[in-house]
Design a protein around this motif. Structure first.
Motif, short mmCIF file in Angstrom:
data_model
loop_
_atom_site.label_atom_id
_atom_site.label_comp_id
_atom_site.label_asym_id
_atom_site.label_seq_id
_atom_site.Cartn_x
_atom_site.Cartn_y
_atom_site.Cartn_z
N LEU A 122 0.83 -1.21 0.00
CA LEU A 122 0.00 0.00 0.00
C LEU A 122 0.87 1.26 0.00
O LEU A 122 0.57 2.23 -0.71
N ILE A 123 1.95 1.26 0.79
CA ILE A 123 2.84 2.43 0.81
C ILE A 123 3.51 2.59 -0.56
O ILE A 123 3.61 3.69 -1.10
N LYS A 129 1.80 6.74 -6.97
CA LYS A 129 0.75 7.71 -7.30
C LYS A 129 1.27 9.14 -7.10
O LYS A 129 1.06 10.02 -7.93
N LEU A 130 1.98 9.36 -5.98
CA LEU A 130 2.52 10.70 -5.67
C LEU A 130 3.60 11.10 -6.67
O LEU A 130 3.71 12.27 -7.03
N LEU B 48 -0.17 1.46 11.20
CA LEU B 48 -0.61 1.98 9.90
C LEU B 48 -1.74 1.12 9.34
O LEU B 48 -2.72 1.64 8.81
N ALA B 49 -1.61 -0.21 9.49
CA ALA B 49 -2.65 -1.11 8.99
C ALA B 49 -3.98 -0.85 9.69
O ALA B 49 -5.02 -0.73 9.03
N VAL B 50 -3.95 -0.70 11.01
CA VAL B 50 -5.18 -0.43 11.75
C VAL B 50 -5.74 0.93 11.34
O VAL B 50 -6.95 1.09 11.14
N SER B 51 -4.86 1.92 11.15
CA SER B 51 -5.31 3.27 10.77
C SER B 51 -5.99 3.30 9.41
O SER B 51 -6.90 4.07 9.18
N GLU B 52 -5.51 2.42 8.51
CA GLU B 52 -6.12 2.38 7.17
C GLU B 52 -7.47 1.67 7.21
O GLU B 52 -8.28 1.83 6.31
N SER B 53 -7.67 0.81 8.22
CA SER B 53 -8.87 -0.03 8.24
C SER B 53 -9.96 0.50 9.16
O SER B 53 -10.98 -0.15 9.34
N THR B 54 -9.76 1.65 9.78
CA THR B 54 -10.78 2.19 10.68
C THR B 54 -11.21 3.57 10.19
O THR B 54 -10.48 4.21 9.43
N ILE B 122 8.66 9.72 1.79
CA ILE B 122 7.77 8.56 1.94
C ILE B 122 8.41 7.35 1.25
O ILE B 122 8.36 6.23 1.76
N GLY B 123 9.07 7.60 0.09
CA GLY B 123 9.77 6.51 -0.61
C GLY B 123 10.86 5.90 0.26
O GLY B 123 11.00 4.66 0.30
N ALA B 124 11.61 6.75 0.98
CA ALA B 124 12.68 6.24 1.85
C ALA B 124 12.10 5.40 2.98
O ALA B 124 12.63 4.33 3.31
N ALA B 125 10.97 5.86 3.54
CA ALA B 125 10.31 5.08 4.59
C ALA B 125 9.86 3.74 4.02
O ALA B 125 9.96 2.70 4.68
N CYS B 126 9.40 3.78 2.78
CA CYS B 126 8.94 2.57 2.09
C CYS B 126 10.08 1.57 1.94
O CYS B 126 9.93 0.37 2.22
#
Lengths: 179, 202
Positions: A122-123, A129-130, B48-54, B122-126
């Motif tokens: 997902l990330i 997309k970004l 993050l998974a819980v945040s996406e699902s709630t 965000i890419g680096a975190a990925c």
């Protein structure tokens, strides 16, 4: 007073119905704020969204503050924001408590190990997309690659990359205008 | 008390410097975990998974969850308030000079550089989380200095994880009937696969 309560409750409702990022909130805001309450026009909402995306912070919160402020001044802006975050506070606190109590179970650990793989994908999808929106030429591609490498290999706060990139944007665009 | 103050300050910074929505807070949250030791990458991924699902915006859900993990309900409230404080201040100021802000050329130029940088972070975190979840390479560092690289399992890669990732990548990008589905569907599917194949290896 009644108006302020209305702001809080309406945005709490928007918070409950938003699933996902700030973008997922747009259709719900259109229904609740534009069509039901007439607090903003369709055009104003699009403007608020555009600004909400290019100011610091979470888009959903920025948009809520904007509409609340328009309707009820500074207090209105604060109450709309508290409204939009209120459901998250309640739901996540309850869930987090539950998950902590069950996290020692083998099947819960297996489930989360599977979920972590999904979160990676997902990330990754979010980054792709970004990329299409943010990397528009060679120079923005350079900034992207430099920050990507810096983020992976250097152990420094992301704040520095944000500050340097903003400065780079101004310098690069200034040179372009002069040239 | 000092924990709550630290929490407020860390999230205030996150709210002030994360540009472009909920996912943009991820590199900051990763950095907070690294510098304070409050939680690991694995914990962050679960959050993050819980945040996406709630219900609720992802950025707020993550702030609440991290805050709760660090200091219970007061932590959840403080982290969330910390993250929204800069937004409220900035938006109230911008609202007062709306037209000027939109037409300011320096704002426009700064964002030309900010957008790719935010994506890069965000890419680096990925990249970091992919290393953590899909390979068995564990890199340890103290104060930014690399001091050990080792293998956690018998093989270099987490093969079942990679297989699941490949299937998910295809389903979310190239298969027409499934690519528009809400992320919660893929998260649930992955949980089932994780349980069925004993992904945690325990």
């Amino acid at each position: 007073m009644k108006e302020m309560l209305d702001l809080f409750l309406t945005f709490a409702k928007v918070g409950v119905m938003t699933f996902g990022g700030g973008m997922a909130m747009l259709p719900i805001l259109q229904r609740e704020v534009v069509e039901a309450k007439h607090w903003a026009t369709e055009e104003e909402l699009v403007d608020y969204y555009a600004i909400g995306q290019c100011t610091p912070g979470i888009i959903a919160v920025n948009t809520a503050t904007f509409i609340g402020q328009k309707k009820g001044g500074v207090l209105g802006g604060i109450l709309a924001t508290l409204g939009v975050v209120f459901p998250s506070l309640v739901i996540i606190s309850v869930l987090a408590g539950l998950i902590t109590n069950f996290s020692h179970l083998t099947w819960v650990q297996d489930a989360f190990a599977g979920i972590q793989v999904c979160v990676c994908v997902l990330i990754f999808n979010a980054v792709i997309k970004l990329l299409k929106k943010s990397v528009v030429d060679k120079r923005t591609a350079c900034i992207f690659l430099l920050v990507l490498a810096g983020g992976v290999f250097l152990n420094v706060s992301p704040v520095w990359f944000v500050v340097l990139a903003a400065a780079a944007g101004i310098v690069l665009k200034n040179l372009e205008v002069k040239a | 008390m000092t924990t709550l103050l630290r929490l407020y300050w860390e999230f205030f910074k996150t709210g002030l410097f994360a540009v472009g929505g909920g996912m943009a807070t991820l590199p900051f949250l990763k950095n907070i975990g690294e510098t304070t030791g409050w939680y690991t990458y694995g914990d962050l991924m679960n959050m993050l998974a819980v945040s996406e699902s709630t219900p609720g915006p992802i950025g707020i859900n993550m702030a609440t969850y991290v805050g709760f993990t660090v200091a219970g309900v007061p932590g959840a409230v403080i982290a969330t308030i910390g993250e929204v404080t800069p937004s409220i201040i900035v938006i109230l100021v911008v609202a007062m000079m709306l037209k000027k802000f939109r037409e300011n050329k320096y704002v426009d130029r700064a964002f030309y550089g900010l957008r790719p940088a935010s994506t890069g972070l965000i890419g680096a975190a990925c990249v970091t989380v992919i290393f953590e979840v899909l390979t068995c390479i564990r890199v340890a560092s103290t104060d930014g200095v690399l001091n050990s690289v080792r293998l956690a399992g018998g093989s270099l890669f987490n093969w079942p994880g990679l297989a699941l990732a490949a299937v998910l990548l295809v389903l979310t990008n190239w298969v027409k009937p499934t690519k528009k589905l809400h992320p919660i569907v893929f998260i649930a599917l992955s949980a089932v696969v994780g349980v069925a194949f004993g992904f945690a290896g325990g």
